[in-house]
Write a protein that holds these residues in place. Structure first.
Motif, short mmCIF file in Angstrom:
data_model
loop_
_atom_site.label_atom_id
_atom_site.label_comp_id
_atom_site.label_asym_id
_atom_site.label_seq_id
_atom_site.Cartn_x
_atom_site.Cartn_y
_atom_site.Cartn_z
N PHE A 1 16.83 11.20 17.28
CA PHE A 1 17.50 10.69 18.46
C PHE A 1 18.76 11.66 18.60
O PHE A 1 19.12 12.05 16.43
N SER A 2 19.66 12.37 18.95
CA SER A 2 20.81 13.30 18.97
C SER A 2 21.79 12.92 17.55
O SER A 2 21.80 13.95 16.87
N THR A 3 22.02 11.94 18.12
CA THR A 3 23.13 11.35 17.49
C THR A 3 22.59 10.63 15.63
O THR A 3 23.55 10.90 14.82
N GLY A 4 21.24 10.39 15.78
CA GLY A 4 20.35 10.79 14.41
C GLY A 4 20.60 11.59 14.27
O GLY A 4 20.49 12.10 12.38
N VAL A 5 20.40 13.06 14.59
CA VAL A 5 20.66 14.19 13.39
C VAL A 5 22.19 14.57 13.12
O VAL A 5 22.51 15.13 11.97
N SER A 6 23.08 14.57 14.09
CA SER A 6 24.58 14.95 14.29
C SER A 6 25.09 14.47 12.89
O SER A 6 25.82 14.84 11.99
N ASP A 7 24.93 12.71 13.47
CA ASP A 7 25.42 11.75 12.37
C ASP A 7 24.95 10.95 11.01
O ASP A 7 25.68 10.95 10.00
N LEU A 8 23.16 11.08 11.08
CA LEU A 8 22.70 11.01 9.38
C LEU A 8 22.19 12.45 8.87
O LEU A 8 22.15 12.36 7.65
N LEU A 9 21.17 13.08 9.72
CA LEU A 9 20.69 14.18 9.35
C LEU A 9 20.93 15.34 9.24
O LEU A 9 20.58 15.99 7.22
N ALA A 10 22.02 15.91 9.61
CA ALA A 10 22.85 16.84 9.32
C ALA A 10 23.24 16.02 7.75
O ALA A 10 23.33 17.96 6.75
N PRO A 11 23.98 15.33 7.51
CA PRO A 11 24.97 15.90 6.46
C PRO A 11 24.00 15.22 4.87
O PRO A 11 24.52 15.39 4.04
N ALA A 12 22.84 14.33 5.71
CA ALA A 12 21.88 13.44 4.37
C ALA A 12 21.23 15.37 3.79
O ALA A 12 21.68 15.52 2.51
N VAL A 13 21.04 16.06 4.79
CA VAL A 13 20.58 17.64 4.84
C VAL A 13 21.50 17.78 3.93
O VAL A 13 20.95 18.96 2.66
N ALA A 14 22.85 17.74 4.43
CA ALA A 14 23.47 19.00 3.89
C ALA A 14 24.11 18.99 2.41
O ALA A 14 23.88 19.11 0.88
N ALA A 15 24.28 17.49 1.77
CA ALA A 15 24.31 16.78 0.45
C ALA A 15 23.02 17.15 -0.13
O ALA A 15 23.30 17.82 -1.62
N LEU A 16 21.46 17.06 0.11
CA LEU A 16 20.81 17.03 -0.58
C LEU A 16 20.30 18.58 -0.71
O LEU A 16 19.90 18.59 -1.87
N GLY A 17 21.22 19.49 0.05
CA GLY A 17 21.10 20.97 -0.33
C GLY A 17 22.41 21.37 -1.96
O GLY A 17 21.75 22.01 -2.40
N ARG A 18 22.59 20.62 -2.19
CA ARG A 18 23.66 20.26 -3.86
C ARG A 18 22.97 19.60 -4.41
O ARG A 18 23.59 20.20 -5.84
N THR A 19 22.34 18.62 -4.43
CA THR A 19 22.45 17.53 -5.25
C THR A 19 20.42 18.00 -5.57
O THR A 19 19.73 18.26 -6.69
N HIS A 20 19.75 18.86 -4.32
CA HIS A 20 18.44 18.64 -4.64
C HIS A 20 18.00 20.09 -4.13
O HIS A 20 17.31 19.85 -3.02
N PRO A 21 18.39 21.03 -4.89
CA PRO A 21 18.17 22.65 -4.46
C PRO A 21 16.17 23.07 -4.89
O PRO A 21 16.22 24.13 -3.75
N GLY A 22 16.34 22.33 -5.14
CA GLY A 22 14.60 22.64 -4.96
C GLY A 22 13.84 21.95 -3.83
O GLY A 22 12.49 22.29 -3.77
N TRP A 23 14.38 21.12 -3.15
CA TRP A 23 13.55 20.38 -1.52
C TRP A 23 14.19 21.67 -0.50
O TRP A 23 15.31 22.59 -0.93
N ARG A 24 13.14 21.79 -0.02
CA ARG A 24 13.37 22.06 1.52
C ARG A 24 12.95 22.01 3.23
O ARG A 24 12.37 20.82 2.97
N PHE A 25 13.99 21.52 3.93
CA PHE A 25 13.96 20.17 4.51
C PHE A 25 14.18 20.77 5.96
O PHE A 25 14.64 22.43 6.01
#
Length: 315
Positions: A99-123
């Motif tokens: 849902f909208s706030t789950g995207v902004s407060d949970l998924l967006a920062p989570a995927v951004a963090a994984l872009g630094r720690t797990h560069p081999g993953w694509r979300f």
């Protein structure tokens, strides 16, 4: 359809030039080499080798097919390496929805963090409301859904889905900055807000059901004077002094409202935020990153005024 294993035989024959040498390299019998070569020629629809004494040479068709074989085997090696990395958690592909706030407060920062720690993953992130998340998981359109406790969740003990708790999200009181209760560090739901004018969503929505249930349990029915669907509209009405609201914590964290006070409430409404995946699928590394993002969701300040820098409407 060309058998990839026979392509390996053609590749070996190109290197060793004799049936005996090819058979020894592949640890098979010479007759097996001859039979497989004949089958490969039939699959390709063209002669692939020609005999010169004891040696075999590739025909033009054989050389064309061998060029593709080299590419195919390189891709297969790459696929095997990626599968090994996936098994070790180093690479992967996942589509997540919320849902909208789950995207902004949970998924967006989570995927951004994984872009630094797990560069081999694509979300890939998509917005998905609770009422559609289960179906999207069932059809494979989503690999993970951040959803909330509601009638739309699969029943407990379901063998089709896995449910992992992320956080319990409280609903906070949103008041005009000049409200008599604005100087209080926290509030009691019934004692402080039972007689207030309320701003809420329409009956039948998850927000309405959750808040009215908490109010009813505390012994009163809220007097709803304004009905809106967007959290940004709630903030505008509260800022204008037209009522109070109970908003889920992730609903107000991204909204700029300098003349609004947010306070914690005892006996408040709560909703459980859950990561839903198909049974047997691993939710990591995304689940860990989502929980980390959940731990950083802001809480109401104790000062007389709450100001949030920037953001967009929640849902």
């Amino acid at each position: 359809m060309i058998d990839v294993r026979r392509l390996q035989l053609l590749q070996a024959l190109s290197k060793h030039r004799t049936v005996a040498g090819t058979a020894e390299a592949l640890n098979v019998t010479p007759s097996a080499v001859s039979q497989q070569l004949a089958a490969l020629s039939k699959e390709a629809g063209a002669a692939l080798v020609e005999r010169r004494g004891r040696r075999f040479l590739l025909t033009g068709a054989g050389r064309v097919l061998l060029e593709h074989a080299d590419v195919i085997f390189a891709e297969m090696e790459s696929a095997e390496a990626d599968l090994a990395a996936y098994a070790e958690g180093g690479t992967g592909v996942a589509r997540a929805g919320s849902f909208s706030t789950g995207v902004s407060d949970l998924l967006a920062p989570a995927v951004a963090a994984l872009g630094r720690t797990h560069p081999g993953w694509r979300f890939e992130i998509v917005q998905a409301e609770p009422e559609e998340s289960t179906e999207l998981l069932s059809t494979g359109a989503l690999d993970l859904a951040v959803t909330m406790s509601s009638v739309h969740l699969p029943h407990s003990g379901s063998s089709e889905f896995r449910m992992d708790p992320i956080m319990v999200e409280p609903f906070d009181a949103v008041l005009p900055y000049h409200h008599p209760l604005a100087t209080r560090p926290d509030l009691e739901l019934a004692a402080d807000l039972a007689d207030a004018d309320w701003i809420m969503s329409a009956p039948g929505t998850a927000w309405y059901d959750c808040v009215t249930a908490a109010c009813n349990q505390s012994g009163f029915q809220p007097r709803i004077v304004h009905t809106v669907d967007e959290f940004s509209a709630v903030m505008a009405l509260v800022q204008a002094g037209l009522g109070v609201a109970l908003m889920p914590r992730m609903g107000w964290t991204g909204l700029a409202s300098p003349n609004v006070v947010v306070r914690t409430v005892r006996n408040t409404a709560r909703r459980h935020i859950i990561a839903l995946t198909r049974a047997g699928a691993s939710p990591e590394p995304l689940l860990g990153a989502i929980r980390e993002a959940a731990s950083k969701v802001p809480v109401p300040a104790v000062g007389p005024m709450m100001t949030v820098d920037a953001g967009s409407p929640g849902g």
